[in-house]
Design a protein around this motif. Structure first.
Motif, short mmCIF file in Angstrom:
data_model
loop_
_atom_site.label_atom_id
_atom_site.label_comp_id
_atom_site.label_asym_id
_atom_site.label_seq_id
_atom_site.Cartn_x
_atom_site.Cartn_y
_atom_site.Cartn_z
N GLN A 46 0.89 -1.27 -0.11
CA GLN A 46 0.27 0.44 -0.08
C GLN A 46 1.12 1.12 -0.01
N LEU A 47 0.99 2.18 -1.30
CA LEU A 47 2.36 2.75 -1.36
C LEU A 47 3.60 2.39 -1.14
N GLY A 48 3.99 2.57 -0.48
CA GLY A 48 5.33 2.54 0.42
C GLY A 48 5.71 1.52 1.62
N ARG A 49 4.60 1.19 1.81
CA ARG A 49 4.21 0.40 2.85
C ARG A 49 3.90 -1.16 2.72
N LYS A 50 4.71 -2.11 3.16
CA LYS A 50 4.75 -3.72 2.69
C LYS A 50 3.14 -4.39 3.19
N ILE A 51 2.61 -4.81 3.28
CA ILE A 51 1.27 -5.11 3.68
C ILE A 51 1.78 -6.66 4.02
N ALA A 52 2.10 -7.76 2.89
CA ALA A 52 2.57 -9.09 3.35
C ALA A 52 3.11 -9.78 2.06
N VAL A 53 3.46 -11.07 2.20
CA VAL A 53 4.59 -11.38 1.88
C VAL A 53 3.06 -12.48 1.47
N LEU A 54 2.63 -12.98 0.20
CA LEU A 54 2.34 -14.60 0.29
C LEU A 54 2.55 -15.40 -0.21
N ASP A 55 2.33 -16.80 -0.07
CA ASP A 55 3.15 -17.69 -0.09
C ASP A 55 2.66 -18.13 -1.83
N SER A 56 3.27 -18.73 -2.38
CA SER A 56 2.41 -19.14 -3.78
C SER A 56 2.06 -20.68 -2.91
N GLU A 57 0.44 -20.44 -3.99
CA GLU A 57 -0.28 -22.23 -4.03
C GLU A 57 0.63 -23.16 -3.76
N GLN A 58 1.73 -23.11 -5.04
CA GLN A 58 2.42 -24.13 -6.21
C GLN A 58 2.88 -24.73 -5.03
N LEU A 59 3.82 -24.19 -3.44
CA LEU A 59 4.34 -23.99 -2.58
C LEU A 59 3.75 -25.41 -1.48
N CYS A 60 2.52 -24.94 -1.33
CA CYS A 60 1.73 -25.86 -0.38
C CYS A 60 1.39 -26.72 -0.61
N PRO A 61 1.25 -28.00 0.09
CA PRO A 61 0.86 -29.43 -0.36
C PRO A 61 -1.33 -29.22 -0.33
N PRO A 62 -1.33 -29.51 -1.19
CA PRO A 62 -3.15 -29.93 -1.34
C PRO A 62 -3.54 -29.90 -0.34
N LEU A 63 -4.11 -29.82 0.47
CA LEU A 63 -5.27 -30.42 1.33
C LEU A 63 -6.37 -31.46 0.60
N PRO A 64 -6.41 -32.32 2.11
CA PRO A 64 -6.71 -33.94 2.04
C PRO A 64 -8.29 -33.71 1.05
N ASP A 65 -8.95 -34.79 0.55
CA ASP A 65 -10.30 -34.41 -0.04
C ASP A 65 -10.86 -35.22 0.79
N PRO A 66 -11.19 -34.34 2.07
CA PRO A 66 -12.73 -35.50 2.84
C PRO A 66 -13.46 -36.14 1.60
N THR A 67 -14.30 -36.32 1.09
CA THR A 67 -14.44 -37.71 0.03
C THR A 67 -14.18 -38.79 -0.26
N ARG A 68 -12.53 -38.27 -0.58
CA ARG A 68 -11.79 -39.58 -0.45
C ARG A 68 -11.73 -40.40 0.63
N PRO A 69 -11.65 -41.81 0.47
CA PRO A 69 -10.90 -42.01 1.52
C PRO A 69 -9.35 -42.43 1.90
N THR A 70 -8.96 -42.41 3.20
CA THR A 70 -7.25 -42.50 3.41
C THR A 70 -6.76 -43.62 3.70
N LEU A 71 -5.49 -43.63 2.97
CA LEU A 71 -5.04 -45.19 3.15
C LEU A 71 -4.12 -45.44 4.44
N THR A 72 -4.12 -46.26 5.11
CA THR A 72 -3.70 -46.99 6.26
C THR A 72 -2.97 -48.04 6.09
N ARG A 73 -1.63 -47.63 6.74
CA ARG A 73 -0.70 -49.02 7.08
C ARG A 73 -0.82 -49.77 8.32
N GLN A 74 -1.09 -50.65 7.10
CA GLN A 74 -1.39 -51.91 9.37
C GLN A 74 -0.41 -53.04 9.44
#
Length: 74
Positions: A46-74
């Protein structure tokens, strides 16, 4: 309304592009600028004032899909 800029920052730290916009508050400006994170890291100013640095979505791991079952090791 205040003037803001969202700068798309390249992998090497060089600015790739900028988007000028108006917003009523810093939080509104951040909400607007988040849409650009799919392209890379974004600095919000905002003019000469840095508000924030937002990380790329590409760097963030995807959120788990709640409709998809997760695999568990036994």
């Amino acid at each position: 309304m205040m003037q803001y800029r969202a700068y798309l920052v390249g992998e090497n730290g060089v600015l790739r592009s900028a988007e000028a916009f108006e917003a009523p508050s810093d939080s509104s400006a951040l909400d607007f600028a988040k849409r650009f994170t799919r392209l890379g890291k974004v600095e919000v100013w905002q003019l000469g004032r840095k508000i924030a640095v937002l990380d790329s979505e590409q760097l963030c791991p995807p959120l788990p899909d709640p409709t998809r079952p997760t695999l568990t090791r036994q």
